[in-house]
Design an enzyme around this catalytic site. Structure first.
Site, short mmCIF file in Angstrom:
data_model
loop_
_atom_site.label_atom_id
_atom_site.label_comp_id
_atom_site.label_asym_id
_atom_site.label_seq_id
_atom_site.Cartn_x
_atom_site.Cartn_y
_atom_site.Cartn_z
CB SER A 41 -0.92 0.02 1.23
OG SER A 41 -1.78 -1.09 1.24
NE ARG A 87 37.08 15.41 -4.84
CZ ARG A 87 36.17 14.45 -4.67
NH1 ARG A 87 35.89 13.62 -5.67
NH2 ARG A 87 35.55 14.31 -3.52
#
Length: 427
Positions: A87, A168
């Site tokens: 569900s 980076r």
């Protein structure tokens, strides 16, 4: 609540979905987390936010219903059709709306987000009710680099998803990315009836990272408890340093059993860990006093605890009030450990309260903390440790306020010096 100019505000309902079945942790939604049932943390935040016309728990389990009502929520008994492992939340919310036609907006709050604060819910309610959004959901900012997955047997290399490995970012140079954290989803009825929780005029609400705790992820319960003790919401009143702990003797300090010898002498047993807990409290400057419904003065004398005690008490609350006034304490500075119906009013009055794991139902309902330990089996020591953790929270908050105040004063001095310099230059 009204929407201005005499118009009633749309009915905003808080809805916590709490199914009884859980593959990971049995009855997880009411498992004690830092002495409070998991669902209790979010219900406390929702109630204290003061923005909901009604607060509901949707469940299929009797024990969850009982806990929900103890915390002041109404209960919607969900059908078996929407209580399956397969569900979805949307199915359960839709069923709720089909039974509650008065509801215009649903604030679906996840039971597994115990660090939720009322301030977050207040701001989101404003976004829905005043800014006109159809749906608002919670997110958190993460600074995490993502890489593509390479499944076993695939002949390829992983690829960067949100970074250039040759350049980076430093954390401070990168704003990060927003991720749903699942704490809450607010949506208007018309959107849900179309099959959406997110849509229409849509917005996100960014939560603080320290408040973004999800027990579905943080399944290591002790770690989650430490997070909640550090960042959880403990009620409207600010925590204060505890200066007095009053402990009921029978059923808390002892296990409640009384052994009678052939010569009519009474004997009780106690746990040495609790004696250590009392000593630790005293060393922290916290007075410990004992109270009992019956005359157990001989037992106390034999235990040699060195604590002020009152026995044969018919009105525990009056004794507690007398001690509180004699010591000049506020109720926030008083802690109480009890286990029986005669302790209920004391538990409600004290700023910090607890019961052993085997306390009666009325006492458990009134307490702020439910120990894992039973009476006479370490409950006093456990509550002492809980008090120490909350004291760390108080000291941390006080230190933060002092730092903010110091920074404000320094800024004021700088502005004053700057103003004086400008004035001298003009002259």
């Amino acid at each position: 609540m009204d929407g201005g100019e005499g118009r009633p505000q749309p009915h905003l309902a808080a809805l916590v979905l709490a199914r009884g079945g859980s593959k990971g942790i049995p009855l997880k939604n009411i498992k004690l987390l830092a002495g409070v049932p998991l669902i209790g943390w979010v219900l406390r935040a929702a109630i204290d936010a003061g923005v909901f016309h009604s607060i509901w728990v949707s469940t299929d389990h009797d024990e969850i219903e009982k806990v929900a009502k103890q915390f002041g929520a109404q209960v919607h008994r969900r059908s078996p059709e929407v209580s399956q492992d397969s569900s979805t939340s949307l199915e359960a919310i839709t069923e709720f709306l089909n039974h509650h036609h008065e509801v215009d907006i649903v604030g679906n709050i996840q039971a597994t987000s115990p660090c939720l604060h009322p301030s977050d819910l207040i701001k989101v309610a404003d976004m829905i009710q005043k800014e006109g959004f159809d749906s608002v959901f919670s997110v958190v900012r993460r600074h995490q680099f993502r890489w593509s997955e390479v499944k076993k047997g695939e002949n390829k290399m992983t690829e960067p998803q949100n970074l250039n490995p040759a350049k980076r970012y430093r954390r401070q140079d990168w704003p990060g990315e927003l991720y749903e954290n699942g704490s809450f989803y607010f949506a208007k009825r018309h959107l849900i009836e179309k099959g959406y929780l997110q849509g229409g005029k849509m917005a996100y609400y960014e939560m603080r990272a320290e408040h973004s705790v999800d027990i579905d992820i943080d399944i290591d319960w002790p770690i989650a408890e430490q997070r909640v003790l550090s960042f959880g919401y403990f009620g409207k009143e600010p925590l204060k340093k505890v200066k007095l702990l009053v402990c009921s003797i029978d059923g808390c300090l002892t296990n409640g059993r009384i052994y009678v010898t052939e010569d009519h002498k009474e004997m009780v047993s106690y746990d040495y860990r609790d004696i250590v807990g009392i000593d630790l409290l005293k060393k922290r400057g916290i007075q410990v006093r004992l109270i009992s419904d019956r005359d157990c003065s001989k037992t106390l004398s034999a235990m040699q605890l060195g604590c002020v005690a009152k026995v044969s008490v018919t009105n525990k609350l009056q004794v507690l009030k007398d001690w509180q006034e004699d010591l000049g304490l506020s109720w926030k500075e008083v802690a109480y450990l009890g286990n029986e119906e005669s302790d209920v009013e004391c538990l409600k009055q004290a700023g910090m309260s607890a019961v052993p794991a085997d306390a009666c139902a009325a006492a458990q309902k009134a307490a702020g903390y439910i120990c894992k330990s039973r009476g006479g089996c370490g409950a006093v020591r456990e509550f002492a440790e809980h008090i120490f953790l909350l004291l760390e929270k108080v000291n941390s908050a006080r230190k933060q306020l002092e730092e903010i105040s110091s920074a404000g004063k320094e800024m004021g001095r700088k502005n004053s010096r700057k103003g004086n310099k400008e004035l001298m230059e003009k002259e």
